[in-house]
Design a protein around this motif. Structure first.
Motif, mmCIF file in Angstrom:
data_model
loop_
_atom_site.group_PDB
_atom_site.id
_atom_site.type_symbol
_atom_site.label_atom_id
_atom_site.label_comp_id
_atom_site.label_asym_id
_atom_site.label_seq_id
_atom_site.Cartn_x
_atom_site.Cartn_y
_atom_site.Cartn_z
ATOM 1 N N ALA A 113 89.561 28.472 36.984
ATOM 2 C CA ALA A 113 88.118 28.390 36.750
ATOM 3 C C ALA A 113 87.466 29.759 36.908
ATOM 4 O O ALA A 113 86.636 30.173 36.084
ATOM 5 C CB ALA A 113 87.496 27.387 37.708
ATOM 6 N N LEU A 114 87.858 30.490 37.947
ATOM 7 C CA LEU A 114 87.272 31.813 38.181
ATOM 8 C C LEU A 114 87.702 32.806 37.107
ATOM 9 O O LEU A 114 86.889 33.590 36.597
ATOM 10 C CB LEU A 114 87.673 32.318 39.565
ATOM 11 N N PHE A 115 88.980 32.783 36.734
ATOM 12 C CA PHE A 115 89.464 33.697 35.707
ATOM 13 C C PHE A 115 88.809 33.394 34.349
ATOM 14 O O PHE A 115 88.580 34.304 33.547
ATOM 15 C CB PHE A 115 90.982 33.618 35.578
ATOM 16 N N VAL A 177 88.291 42.908 43.706
ATOM 17 C CA VAL A 177 86.834 42.761 43.828
ATOM 18 C C VAL A 177 86.136 44.112 43.908
ATOM 19 O O VAL A 177 85.159 44.372 43.187
ATOM 20 C CB VAL A 177 86.481 41.895 45.052
ATOM 21 N N PHE A 178 86.623 44.991 44.773
ATOM 22 C CA PHE A 178 85.882 46.210 45.072
ATOM 23 C C PHE A 178 86.124 47.348 44.079
ATOM 24 O O PHE A 178 85.563 48.436 44.228
ATOM 25 C CB PHE A 178 86.161 46.654 46.504
ATOM 26 N N THR A 274 79.238 38.096 39.600
ATOM 27 C CA THR A 274 79.267 36.730 40.150
ATOM 28 C C THR A 274 80.693 36.265 40.366
ATOM 29 O O THR A 274 81.036 35.698 41.416
ATOM 30 C CB THR A 274 78.538 35.770 39.199
ATOM 31 N N TYR A 275 81.557 36.504 39.384
ATOM 32 C CA TYR A 275 82.974 36.161 39.505
ATOM 33 C C TYR A 275 83.613 36.855 40.697
ATOM 34 O O TYR A 275 84.352 36.229 41.475
ATOM 35 C CB TYR A 275 83.688 36.534 38.207
ATOM 36 N N ASP A 276 83.344 38.144 40.853
ATOM 37 C CA ASP A 276 83.951 38.903 41.948
ATOM 38 C C ASP A 276 83.549 38.347 43.316
ATOM 39 O O ASP A 276 84.384 38.205 44.214
ATOM 40 C CB ASP A 276 83.549 40.374 41.852
ATOM 41 N N LEU A 277 82.275 38.035 43.458
ATOM 42 C CA LEU A 277 81.791 37.513 44.742
ATOM 43 C C LEU A 277 82.376 36.130 45.027
ATOM 44 O O LEU A 277 82.747 35.836 46.173
ATOM 45 C CB LEU A 277 80.259 37.462 44.743
ATOM 46 N N LEU A 278 82.489 35.301 44.005
ATOM 47 C CA LEU A 278 83.098 33.977 44.187
ATOM 48 C C LEU A 278 84.578 34.094 44.529
ATOM 49 O O LEU A 278 85.095 33.356 45.383
ATOM 50 C CB LEU A 278 82.920 33.142 42.918
ATOM 51 N N TRP A 281 84.885 35.149 48.130
ATOM 52 C CA TRP A 281 84.498 34.048 49.024
ATOM 53 C C TRP A 281 85.586 32.973 49.106
ATOM 54 O O TRP A 281 85.905 32.471 50.176
ATOM 55 C CB TRP A 281 83.185 33.451 48.518
ATOM 56 N N GLN A 282 86.191 32.644 47.959
ATOM 57 C CA GLN A 282 87.153 31.546 47.907
ATOM 58 C C GLN A 282 88.545 31.935 48.399
ATOM 59 O O GLN A 282 89.259 31.097 48.968
ATOM 60 C CB GLN A 282 87.264 31.026 46.465
ATOM 61 N N PHE A 283 88.940 33.203 48.202
ATOM 62 C CA PHE A 283 90.354 33.537 48.410
ATOM 63 C C PHE A 283 90.598 34.696 49.379
ATOM 64 O O PHE A 283 91.739 35.148 49.495
ATOM 65 C CB PHE A 283 91.011 33.859 47.060
#
Length: 292
Positions: A113-115, A177-178, A274-278, A281-283
């Motif tokens: 979903a995130l990808f 993410v970073f 938004t994807y990066d922050l999710l 948070w999730q993983f």
């Protein structure tokens, strides 16, 4: 490569490659794999300028562009021949037979979903649309665009080994993410750039950072599922990405047609952040074996 070939071959390649290396070498292996592919793509971007160079020799530009499609097909056939020459791997009793998703199903569904969100965002700024934006905003020529995209491809390619090095120090998720967030900020700023040199500089910064999640993402998926589930996990995270990426270019085209030409860049940047922050948070607490 086309979306169909990516959907078929890449999951199988990922599963096979991950099987051949240890956990500590997995990300480095994916970095080398991505490096070769990105350098080939960079050469392809440079080749896109060929029609403009060969038309002075008496060939019509439309004919030259049609010949590029023929060249694309020939390269695809050559790639198929290379696949055919790969020797089969001897079967061993120790080999783990591929299986459908089982214990890792929930993890893979979240990642898929995130990808997909990431791929949907990226579809707003595929290379052809970005070239169109540069043509319409700054009147960039076809030859100049080919050279520019060659250098973005080179920067992306050599960011892969850097990503492998960085992941050993800060972890796979943090690397994804970073590095991704600054690249999205650079893309958003490029939408407001008043001059071509500034826009190209920001887009080069983006190119140097935006693909560092490619080998780390592949490595992470292979790390957090069982060996038997790797092929299924790679397929389940790749196919939805391809489908999601197929939707957004049409939306971006509609925005271009309505003269909202900067909006695709801004939407892409916002959705990717938004994807990066999710993802963080999730993983952030689910570590691969080498980080345990």
């Amino acid at each position: 490569p086309s979306a169909g070939s990516v959907s078929i071959f890449v999951p199988l390649e990922h599963a096979v490659l991950a099987r051949e290396v240890t956990s500590f070498d997995r990300t480095k292996m994916f970095a080398r794999y991505s490096l070769v592919g990105a350098l080939a793509s960079a050469v392809g971007a440079l080749a896109a300028a060929l029609p403009e160079f060969i038309t002075p020799f008496g060939l019509m530009q439309l004919t030259a562009i049609k010949l590029m499609f023929v060249l694309y097909a020939v390269v695809g056939v050559v790639g198929g021949l290379f696949y055919a020459r790969i020797p089969p791997r001897p079967v061993s009793h120790a080999d783990v037979k591929p299986a459908a998703l089982g214990p890792s199903r929930a993890i893979v569904l979240k990642l898929a979903a995130l990808f997909s969100l990431d791929a949907f965002a990226g579809g707003f700024v595929v290379q052809s649309l970005l070239a169109l934006w540069l043509f319409s905003r700054f009147h960039l020529s076809l030859a100049e665009a080919g050279v520019f995209f060659f250098w973005t491809g080179v920067l992306s390619a050599f960011s892969f080994p850097v990503a492998a090095w960085l992941s050993k120090r800060v972890g796979l998720i943090n690397t994804m993410v970073f590095t991704h967030i600054p690249s999205s900020l650079a893309l958003g700023l490029a939408a407001f750039a008043p001059t071509l040199p500034l826009a190209l500089a920001l887009l080069l910064v983006r190119a140097a950072l935006s693909q560092m999640d490619v080998p780390t993402r592949s490595s992470y998926v292979m790390a957090v599922v069982s060996e038997a589930e790797r092929a299924a996990a790679a397929s389940f995270t790749s196919v939805p990405r391809s489908l999601a990426a197929a939707v957004s270019p049409a939306l971006a085209g509609a925005l271009f047609a309505a003269s909202f030409r900067a909006w695709p860049l801004l939407i892409c940047a916002s959705l990717k952040i938004t994807y990066d922050l999710l993802l963080l948070w999730q993983f952030r607490h689910l570590k691969p074996p080498e980080e345990g």
